[in-house]
Design a protein around this motif. Structure first.
Motif, PDB file in Angstrom:
ATOM      1  N   LEU A   5      34.804  44.648  38.702  1.00 46.15           N
ATOM      2  CA  LEU A   5      33.356  44.494  38.511  1.00 46.15           C
ATOM      3  C   LEU A   5      32.920  43.036  38.632  1.00 46.15           C
ATOM      4  O   LEU A   5      31.933  42.729  39.307  1.00 46.15           O
ATOM      5  CB  LEU A   5      32.946  45.049  37.146  1.00 46.15           C
ATOM      6  CG  LEU A   5      33.049  46.564  36.986  1.00 46.15           C
ATOM      7  CD1 LEU A   5      32.803  46.971  35.528  1.00 46.15           C
ATOM      8  CD2 LEU A   5      32.095  47.269  37.910  1.00 46.15           C
ATOM      9  N   VAL A   6      33.649  42.143  37.974  1.00 45.45           N
ATOM     10  CA  VAL A   6      33.278  40.726  38.013  1.00 45.45           C
ATOM     11  C   VAL A   6      33.404  40.176  39.434  1.00 45.45           C
ATOM     12  O   VAL A   6      32.503  39.474  39.917  1.00 45.45           O
ATOM     13  CB  VAL A   6      34.123  39.901  37.018  1.00 45.45           C
ATOM     14  CG1 VAL A   6      33.881  38.416  37.199  1.00 45.45           C
ATOM     15  CG2 VAL A   6      33.810  40.320  35.591  1.00 45.45           C
ATOM     16  N   SER A  19      46.490  46.284  32.787  1.00 50.02           N
ATOM     17  CA  SER A  19      46.002  47.563  32.286  1.00 50.02           C
ATOM     18  C   SER A  19      44.843  48.070  33.154  1.00 50.02           C
ATOM     19  O   SER A  19      44.195  47.307  33.864  1.00 50.02           O
ATOM     20  CB  SER A  19      45.526  47.427  30.836  1.00 50.02           C
ATOM     21  OG  SER A  19      44.344  46.660  30.785  1.00 50.02           O
ATOM     22  N   SER A  20      44.589  49.334  33.069  1.00 49.01           N
ATOM     23  CA  SER A  20      43.519  49.948  33.848  1.00 49.01           C
ATOM     24  C   SER A  20      42.156  49.366  33.478  1.00 49.01           C
ATOM     25  O   SER A  20      41.326  49.088  34.351  1.00 49.01           O
ATOM     26  CB  SER A  20      43.526  51.463  33.615  1.00 49.01           C
ATOM     27  OG  SER A  20      42.474  52.077  34.303  1.00 49.01           O
ATOM     28  N   ALA A  21      41.921  49.166  32.191  1.00 49.87           N
ATOM     29  CA  ALA A  21      40.633  48.611  31.742  1.00 49.87           C
ATOM     30  C   ALA A  21      40.450  47.189  32.265  1.00 49.87           C
ATOM     31  O   ALA A  21      39.356  46.814  32.709  1.00 49.87           O
ATOM     32  CB  ALA A  21      40.555  48.633  30.219  1.00 49.87           C
ATOM     33  N   SER A  22      41.504  46.408  32.233  1.00 49.82           N
ATOM     34  CA  SER A  22      41.429  45.033  32.730  1.00 49.82           C
ATOM     35  C   SER A  22      41.164  45.010  34.229  1.00 49.82           C
ATOM     36  O   SER A  22      40.341  44.230  34.717  1.00 49.82           O
ATOM     37  CB  SER A  22      42.732  44.292  32.403  1.00 49.82           C
ATOM     38  OG  SER A  22      42.688  42.991  32.929  1.00 49.82           O
ATOM     39  N   ASN A  80      46.919  45.003  45.430  1.00 48.11           N
ATOM     40  CA  ASN A  80      46.476  44.544  46.747  1.00 48.11           C
ATOM     41  C   ASN A  80      44.965  44.522  46.906  1.00 48.11           C
ATOM     42  O   ASN A  80      44.418  43.613  47.527  1.00 48.11           O
ATOM     43  CB  ASN A  80      47.104  45.387  47.851  1.00 48.11           C
ATOM     44  CG  ASN A  80      48.595  45.190  47.936  1.00 48.11           C
ATOM     45  OD1 ASN A  80      49.119  44.161  47.522  1.00 48.11           O
ATOM     46  ND2 ASN A  80      49.297  46.184  48.461  1.00 48.11           N
ATOM     47  N   HIS A  81      44.287  45.515  46.366  1.00 48.24           N
ATOM     48  CA  HIS A  81      42.834  45.567  46.515  1.00 48.24           C
ATOM     49  C   HIS A  81      42.169  44.394  45.796  1.00 48.24           C
ATOM     50  O   HIS A  81      41.232  43.783  46.318  1.00 48.24           O
ATOM     51  CB  HIS A  81      42.293  46.898  46.001  1.00 48.24           C
ATOM     52  CG  HIS A  81      40.850  47.110  46.299  1.00 48.24           C
ATOM     53  ND1 HIS A  81      40.369  47.269  47.580  1.00 48.24           N
ATOM     54  CD2 HIS A  81      39.771  47.163  45.489  1.00 48.24           C
ATOM     55  CE1 HIS A  81      39.059  47.410  47.541  1.00 48.24           C
ATOM     56  NE2 HIS A  81      38.673  47.358  46.282  1.00 48.24           N
ATOM     57  N   LEU A  82      42.654  44.053  44.612  1.00 52.88           N
ATOM     58  CA  LEU A  82      42.097  42.915  43.879  1.00 52.88           C
ATOM     59  C   LEU A  82      42.433  41.597  44.565  1.00 52.88           C
ATOM     60  O   LEU A  82      41.592  40.697  44.632  1.00 52.88           O
ATOM     61  CB  LEU A  82      42.617  42.893  42.441  1.00 52.88           C
ATOM     62  CG  LEU A  82      42.037  43.946  41.509  1.00 52.88           C
ATOM     63  CD1 LEU A  82      42.730  43.900  40.149  1.00 52.88           C
ATOM     64  CD2 LEU A  82      40.539  43.772  41.351  1.00 52.88           C
ATOM     65  N   VAL A  83      43.644  41.475  45.087  1.00 53.89           N
ATOM     66  CA  VAL A  83      44.018  40.266  45.822  1.00 53.89           C
ATOM     67  C   VAL A  83      43.103  40.106  47.032  1.00 53.89           C
ATOM     68  O   VAL A  83      42.630  39.008  47.345  1.00 53.89           O
ATOM     69  CB  VAL A  83      45.502  40.310  46.245  1.00 53.89           C
ATOM     70  CG1 VAL A  83      45.843  39.172  47.197  1.00 53.89           C
ATOM     71  CG2 VAL A  83      46.410  40.269  45.012  1.00 53.89           C
ATOM     72  N   SER A  84      42.803  41.218  47.687  1.00 53.72           N
ATOM     73  CA  SER A  84      41.892  41.197  48.835  1.00 53.72           C
ATOM     74  C   SER A  84      40.490  40.755  48.413  1.00 53.72           C
ATOM     75  O   SER A  84      39.829  39.990  49.120  1.00 53.72           O
ATOM     76  CB  SER A  84      41.840  42.581  49.474  1.00 53.72           C
ATOM     77  OG  SER A  84      40.907  42.616  50.506  1.00 53.72           O
TER      78      SER A  84
END
Length: 114
Positions: A54-55, A45-48, A91-95
């Motif tokens: 952030l974390v 989800s977008s919120a997750s 991809n951005h989070l994996v990065s």
């Protein structure tokens, strides 16, 4: 050890017990971020995704130093949890997880084994 655990979690290895909180002697910032990351569950989800961003940003910007009391097992557990909650299609989070792995291993000079 970190390599094997991270790879296992990404490939859908056996479920693990909930991560234990790191020892008190470690920084308050790390403990707070540890708790926030461990509270997250895989969710696209977008919120997750925003919370994960952030974390991860805060974990990357923490002032780690060699000898700061972070045990390799604690770092490994944190990285496994990060790999679990990040959707692989983001991809951005994996990065960011890759950046966190690089940052922690280089800053803390942790040994890699596989």
């Amino acid at each position: 050890m970190a390599t094997v655990q991270v790879a296992c979690s990404v490939l859908g290895g056996p479920p693990r017990e909930a991560p234990r909180e790191p020892p008190r002697e470690q920084g308050a910032g790390f403990r707070r971020l540890w708790a926030r990351l461990c509270a997250l569950r895989p969710d696209d989800s977008s919120a997750s995704r925003t919370e994960i961003h952030l974390v991860l940003d805060q974990l990357i910007s923490e002032n780690y130093r060699e000898g700061c009391g972070l045990a390799p097992e604690d770092v490994s557990t944190l990285l496994v949890q990060a790999c679990r909650v990040v959707p692989l299609n983001q991809n951005h989070l994996v990065s960011k997880v890759s950046q966190l792995i690089h940052h922690l291993l280089n800053t803390l000079q942790l040994p890699m084994s596989g």
